[in-house]
Write an enzyme that holds these catalytic residues in place. Structure first.
Site, PDB file in Angstrom:
ATOM      1  N   GLU A 410       0.814  -1.220   0.000  1.00 21.72           N
ATOM      2  CA  GLU A 410       0.000   0.000   0.000  1.00 21.72           C
ATOM      3  C   GLU A 410       0.844   1.265   0.000  1.00 21.72           C
ATOM      4  O   GLU A 410       0.531   2.241  -0.695  1.00 21.72           O
ATOM      5  CB  GLU A 410      -0.952   0.010   1.201  1.00 21.72           C
ATOM      6  CG  GLU A 410      -2.185  -0.876   1.029  1.00 21.72           C
ATOM      7  CD  GLU A 410      -1.958  -2.335   1.378  1.00 21.72           C
ATOM      8  OE1 GLU A 410      -0.824  -2.682   1.749  1.00 21.72           O
ATOM      9  OE2 GLU A 410      -2.905  -3.132   1.307  1.00 21.72           O
ATOM     10  N   HIS A 477     -11.104  -5.392   9.694  1.00 25.08           N
ATOM     11  CA  HIS A 477     -11.776  -5.174   8.410  1.00 25.08           C
ATOM     12  C   HIS A 477     -13.064  -4.374   8.564  1.00 25.08           C
ATOM     13  O   HIS A 477     -13.942  -4.439   7.718  1.00 25.08           O
ATOM     14  CB  HIS A 477     -12.130  -6.510   7.745  1.00 25.08           C
ATOM     15  CG  HIS A 477     -10.944  -7.274   7.257  1.00 25.08           C
ATOM     16  ND1 HIS A 477     -10.121  -7.975   8.092  1.00 25.08           N
ATOM     17  CD2 HIS A 477     -10.444  -7.463   6.012  1.00 25.08           C
ATOM     18  CE1 HIS A 477      -9.163  -8.563   7.401  1.00 25.08           C
ATOM     19  NE2 HIS A 477      -9.337  -8.269   6.128  1.00 25.08           N
TER      20      HIS A 477
END
Ligand SMILES: Cc1ncc(C[n+]2csc(CCOP(=O)(O)OP(=O)(O)O)c2C)c(N)n1
Ligand SMILES: [Mg+2]
Length: 672
Positions: A410, A477
């Site tokens: 990322e 998440h």
């Protein structure tokens, strides 16, 4: 580059022929030695000025590193190749176009500093001409160079990248991410390690375990080489060969230059950890006398002495002029971290009963169809269509060069997008989950967010954050993270709740000239739908949304809580006005303040814990502005301050819902 506020340098005073032209030793040495000599002389003056208090911060002298700095930059094409130099590359900056006056003013942080005194010391460059300014966080610029090089090449330009790091910087995670991405995507970036034996006081024996750093090249399937970085001609020829290799193979290259640090880490460091014998050894390898000895093969002593005297004179004049510059005036500064450029008008769009996720997909499709330089980066966004299917079919319509599956990296991906945005690319990044944005603290919060403020060049990048809970995915998440990212000036944040808002947020975030984060609640992607009626006016998008009017209480919700709030308002039996701030940064609070002045009551509902969202900020601003009109204390309804629990029963209890909102409304109205 078009779109930048202003150019931050004036014309170079050092110029020669560049790649693919090859200089001969006869032409190389007079030029290289002059730059090396000038660089040493000017930095010596900067150190003196630091000790006298004129230079702020510090000076990280490049004494001992000049051969590498000139050898690696002479072949490059200024304003064309994409580079990020470091704190020991003073000579490299001069060669790639930095004006000596600008550099001295930068170190003095005066009114003529090219960063307007906003940045100091070695943190300068010329982003408009592809000399990206470094940030303190070592390693982070490597992927930015990868992105600039890659994007310029996909636009048809014949360019190379030069990404410099030290032996210390080679231990960062970004080193690996950048090299890996460059290799996978075929970006011809020269990764050049200036190995001077130390990272501040830490010797290389505590830094890495491999025999030499260039051995790591094998892990990326590229070519690596270690050379003597004190030999200017050796560095120059090795760099030319590396450029040839990259040209032929379309891959990056790892070059380790064994160089020197003749002083401590910076002006304040006496380097007591280096013993006298080591210092002696280093002085014997000083590249400046070595280059002078070579130059004597081609030029007479008298001619060289004249050149040296001229350089000293030039340095004196440059410093004298910089000392005359005024101190920066705070009243002359633009105190904003945002590029304020009005958005264009785009095509209107109408549709009925569209799901939130489909609205996002259609907005992305519109962008890819209308902006040839736009591209999507993310994990599994290609054939799979992204984790929540919001990119479904885009690869079929726009191809794998526009909808790009990235390695799991990322931070490197964000750096790549930042670099691409500086050469005309228009990146869109999808995080697989907002939770993974914690991987990019530096790249997003410090590098991308501050880029415009530091460089004067906008960084138009759209970042998509699938966020929120309610689908049994647990602590890693289910987060939102809008509270965290609102703490970094320079970023814009949008949090849509309806299909119309999703469509508008993607387009407004894309066409804005700043990095924009769009928070997309995952639960709403395929559970909520609505009509879209967008008139093409992007400027109008940037404000809070009111869904129902009311007189008794103002309810502000974020994301999925907007829908819980609407359900509660419909059945609570009171007149509740429901708002979504929608633009979370820069927050436009006035319409919400006006609502509270009318109702006298404020209830804010957020899905996360009290300290993690923006509810407290809304309450604080409203309290400051509408204090006299409040009929009871404002209230924040939020989750407990624990990570999002996994079991559905626990998560359901954790998240605020319509029942809890109704209870809060009734308490605030004194009905219980
Ligand atoms: C990520 C990060 N951690 C810590 C620092 C603090 N720091 C500044 S310079 C430096 C040493 C860097 O050594 P190296 O990469 O070998 O470059 P050199 O200074 O030797 O040229 C350190 C630790 C930093 N700038 N960035
Ligand atoms: Mg070092």
């Amino acid at each position: 580059m078009a779109g930048c506020e202003e150019s931050v340098v004036s014309a170079t005073s050092f110029s020669t022929a560049h790649y693919p032209h090859r200089l001969s030793p006869e032409t190389f040495y007079p030029f290289a030695y002059r730059v090396m000599y000038y660089s040493r002389a000017l930095e010596t003056r900067l150190i003196e000025l630091f000790h006298k208090g004129y230079v702020k911060g510090t000076v990280t002298s490049s004494a001992g590193a000049e051969a590498t700095a000139v050898g690696m930059t002479i072949p490059l094409r200024p304003h064309r190749d994409v580079v990020s130099l470091l704190h020991r590359d003073f000579a490299g900056h001069l060669l790639l176009g930095a004006a000596p006056h600008d550099l001295v003013c930068q170190y003095m942080a005066n009114a003529e500093s090219p960063t307007h005194g906003r940045e100091g010391n070695a943190h300068h460059g010329d982003a408009a001409h592809r000399r990206f300014p470094m940030i303190s966080h070592l390693g982070k610029m490597l992927s930015v160079v990868v992105g600039g090089t890659w994007a310029a090449r996909r636009q048809g330009e014949d360019v190379f990248g030069l990404a410099v790091m030290g032996d210390g910087g080679s231990s960062t995670g970004e080193f690996h991410e950048a090299l890996n991405i460059a290799a996978v995507r075929g970006a011809p970036v020269l990764f050049l390690v200036e190995n001077n034996g130390y990272s501040f006081s830490t010797p290389v024996s505590a830094q890495y375990h491999c025999r030499q750093l260039s051995d790591r090249a094998a892990g990326y399937g590229i070519c690596g080489r270690t050379i003597d970085g004190t030999d200017a001609w050796g560095v120059y020829t090795a760099v030319c060969e590396a450029l040839d290799w990259m040209h032929d193979h379309g891959l990056p290259y790892l070059l380790e230059c064994e160089t020197l640090r003749l002083h401590g880490h910076a002006a304040y460091d006496k380097a007591e950890y280096v013993n006298e014998a080591q210092l002696q050894q280093a002085r014997q390898r000083d590249p400046l006398p070595a280059a002078r000895r070579k130059l004597r093969e081609f030029r007479g002593e008298e001619e060289i002495a004249v050149m040296e005297r001229d350089s000293e004179e030039e340095v004196r004049a440059v410093v004298a002029k910089a000392l005359e510059a005024a101190r920066p005036d705070p009243r002359q500064q633009a105190w904003t971290a945002y590029a304020e450029i009005p958005p264009p008008r785009i095509a209107p769009y109408q549709a009925t009963r569209v799901k939130n996720g489909e609205a996002i997909r259609r907005a992305l499709d519109y962008i890819l169809a209308n902006r040839p330089q736009a591209f999507l980066l993310g994990l599994d966004i290609g054939v799979y269509g992204s984790a929540f299917k919001t990119c479904k079919g885009l690869i079929d319509r726009h191809g794998p060069e526009r909808v790009i599956d990235m390695p799991l990296a990322e931070s490197g991906t964000l750096g790549m997008a930042l670099g691409a945005s500086q050469v005309g690319g228009e990146p869109i990044i999808e995080f697989q989950f907002a939770d993974f944005s914690t991987e990019v603290g530096t790249q997003l919060g410090l590098n991308m967010a501050t880029w415009y403020y530091r460089s004067g060049c906008p960084a138009p990048i759209l970042l998509r954050f699938p966020c929120g809970g309610g689908i049994t995915l647990g602590a890693f998440h289910s987060g939102e993270f809008e509270g965290l990212w609102s703490r970094f000036p320079g970023l814009k944040l949008l949090y849509p709740a309806t299909a119309q808002e999703c469509y508008e947020a993607i387009l407004a975030g894309f066409y804005d000239r700043n990095p924009c984060l769009v928070f997309e609640h995952k639960l709403l992607y395929w559970s909520k739908s609505g009509d879209i009626d967008f008139d093409g006016d992007l400027a109008r998008v940037w404000g809070p949304r009111r869904y129902v009017e009311g007189t008794d209480l103002t309810l502000v919700g974020f994301g999925a809580m907007v829908h819980e709030g609407l359900a509660a308002a419909a059945r609570c039996g009171s007149s509740v006005e429901v708002w979504n701030p929608f633009v979370l940064q820069p927050l436009a609070i006035d319409p919400i303040v006006a609502s509270v002045e009318k109702t006298g009551r404020l209830l804010v509902v957020q899905e996360c814990g009290a300290g993690r969202g923006l509810g407290d900020r809304i309450i604080s601003l409203v309290a400051q502005k509408a204090h006299g009109k409040l009929r009871c204390a404002p209230r924040l309804l939020s989750a407990p301050e624990v990570p999002v629990p996994f079991a559905p029963e626990l998560e359901a209890y954790y998240r605020p819902n319509a029942d809890k909102i109704v209870a809060s409304i009734q308490e605030m109205l004194g009905q219980q």
